[in-house]
Scaffold this active site. Sequence first.
Site, mmCIF file in Angstrom:
data_model
loop_
_atom_site.group_PDB
_atom_site.id
_atom_site.type_symbol
_atom_site.label_atom_id
_atom_site.label_comp_id
_atom_site.label_asym_id
_atom_site.label_seq_id
_atom_site.Cartn_x
_atom_site.Cartn_y
_atom_site.Cartn_z
ATOM 1 N N LYS A 13 -14.632 -4.571 -61.404
ATOM 2 C CA LYS A 13 -13.247 -4.884 -61.479
ATOM 3 C C LYS A 13 -13.157 -6.461 -60.701
ATOM 4 C CE LYS A 13 -11.574 -1.336 -58.908
ATOM 5 N NZ LYS A 13 -13.005 -0.758 -58.829
ATOM 6 N N ARG A 86 -4.419 2.200 -55.268
ATOM 7 C CA ARG A 86 -5.430 3.296 -55.332
ATOM 8 C C ARG A 86 -4.885 4.567 -55.231
ATOM 9 N NH1 ARG A 86 -9.951 -0.534 -53.826
ATOM 10 N NH2 ARG A 86 -11.821 0.648 -54.193
ATOM 11 N N ARG A 125 -26.006 -4.456 -56.642
ATOM 12 C CA ARG A 125 -25.201 -5.406 -56.061
ATOM 13 C C ARG A 125 -25.567 -5.692 -54.387
ATOM 14 N NH1 ARG A 125 -18.789 -4.550 -56.069
ATOM 15 N NH2 ARG A 125 -19.250 -2.812 -54.826
ATOM 16 N N ARG A 138 -21.393 -2.638 -46.230
ATOM 17 C CA ARG A 138 -22.022 -1.526 -45.499
ATOM 18 C C ARG A 138 -21.685 -0.051 -46.391
ATOM 19 N NH1 ARG A 138 -21.402 -2.228 -39.244
ATOM 20 N NH2 ARG A 138 -21.714 0.079 -39.591
ATOM 21 N N ARG A 148 -17.161 7.487 -52.038
ATOM 22 C CA ARG A 148 -16.158 6.714 -52.714
ATOM 23 C C ARG A 148 -15.712 7.113 -54.085
ATOM 24 N NH1 ARG A 148 -19.346 1.111 -52.418
ATOM 25 N NH2 ARG A 148 -17.690 0.166 -53.710
HETATM 26 P P1 AMP Z 1 -13.241 -2.216 -52.871
HETATM 27 O O1 AMP Z 1 -13.853 -3.515 -52.562
HETATM 28 O O2 AMP Z 1 -12.069 -2.368 -53.679
HETATM 29 O O3 AMP Z 1 -14.414 -1.451 -53.446
HETATM 30 O O4 AMP Z 1 -12.814 -1.465 -51.458
HETATM 31 C C1 AMP Z 1 -13.622 -1.329 -50.372
HETATM 32 C C2 AMP Z 1 -12.972 -0.473 -49.409
HETATM 33 O O5 AMP Z 1 -11.827 -0.828 -49.065
HETATM 34 C C3 AMP Z 1 -12.471 1.048 -50.172
HETATM 35 O O6 AMP Z 1 -13.702 1.839 -50.362
HETATM 36 C C4 AMP Z 1 -11.440 1.517 -49.360
HETATM 37 O O7 AMP Z 1 -12.150 2.243 -47.804
HETATM 38 C C5 AMP Z 1 -10.807 0.190 -48.769
HETATM 39 N N1 AMP Z 1 -9.684 -0.094 -49.963
HETATM 40 C C6 AMP Z 1 -9.750 -1.221 -50.536
HETATM 41 N N2 AMP Z 1 -8.558 -1.074 -51.177
HETATM 42 C C7 AMP Z 1 -7.969 -0.049 -51.002
HETATM 43 C C8 AMP Z 1 -6.414 0.131 -51.551
HETATM 44 N N3 AMP Z 1 -5.874 0.025 -52.380
HETATM 45 N N4 AMP Z 1 -6.063 1.589 -50.742
HETATM 46 C C9 AMP Z 1 -6.784 2.189 -49.925
HETATM 47 N N5 AMP Z 1 -8.219 1.504 -49.292
HETATM 48 C C10 AMP Z 1 -8.558 0.491 -50.182
#
Ligand code: AMP
Length: 190
Positions: A13, A86, A125, A138, A148
């Site tokens: 994404k 999400r 990555r 992390r 996740r």
């Molecule tokens: P990402 O970089 O999109 O993979 O997001 C990393 C982490 O940030 C996720 O595993 C969540 O802990 C948190 N996070 C990011 N976007 C959201 C969202 N829209 N709602 C809830 N948690 C989020």
Amino acid sequence: MNIILLGPPGAGKGTQAKRLVDERGLVQLSTGDMLRAARSSGTEMGKRVAEVMDRGELVTDEIVIGLIREQLDRGGKGFIFDGFPRTLAQADALGRLLEETGMKLDAVIELQVDDEALVGRIVKRAEESRAAGQEVRRDDTPEVFADRLREYYKKTAPLLGYYYAKGDLQAVDGMGAMDDVAEAIAAKLP
Ligand code: AMP
């Protein structure tokens, strides 16, 4: 044009969002990036979310909706929502925010990638970041990744049905090379 990129962690994404920024002048709104910025700035909110992120869980709807709300006046040519919404509550909130600001959603793109390929991408990555002397996320470990992915299926995958029912969902094969995926996305956009 306003687009949502949906898909599991590691689906690409962020990579595809950045291409859309370069090619179409859209503004990328990544809640993951915003949350990482908050945690490295050491704010109270940042400290609270750091722990949740490191467990691979989702932070509260209230926090991420607040972050998005603050950004929506940057309008311009439109937004790419990357990693947001999400949850169904976030999707409803985004619908309301867009309506309030007189914007509409043009497409929801689902990047489809096999589960087995995802963990490999996450590990790669982390290795690439390490090799380039960049900070490694992390949550990019096989252990946290499993959590996740579980959060994705439990809380985010229902959005596929939500947007399908609205007639907004477009699926794209995310298994191919970056350029091929970008091309497939472009073919789905207005
Ligand atoms: P990402 O970089 O999109 O993979 O997001 C990393 C982490 O940030 C996720 O595993 C969540 O802990 C948190 N996070 C990011 N976007 C959201 C969202 N829209 N709602 C809830 N948690 C989020």
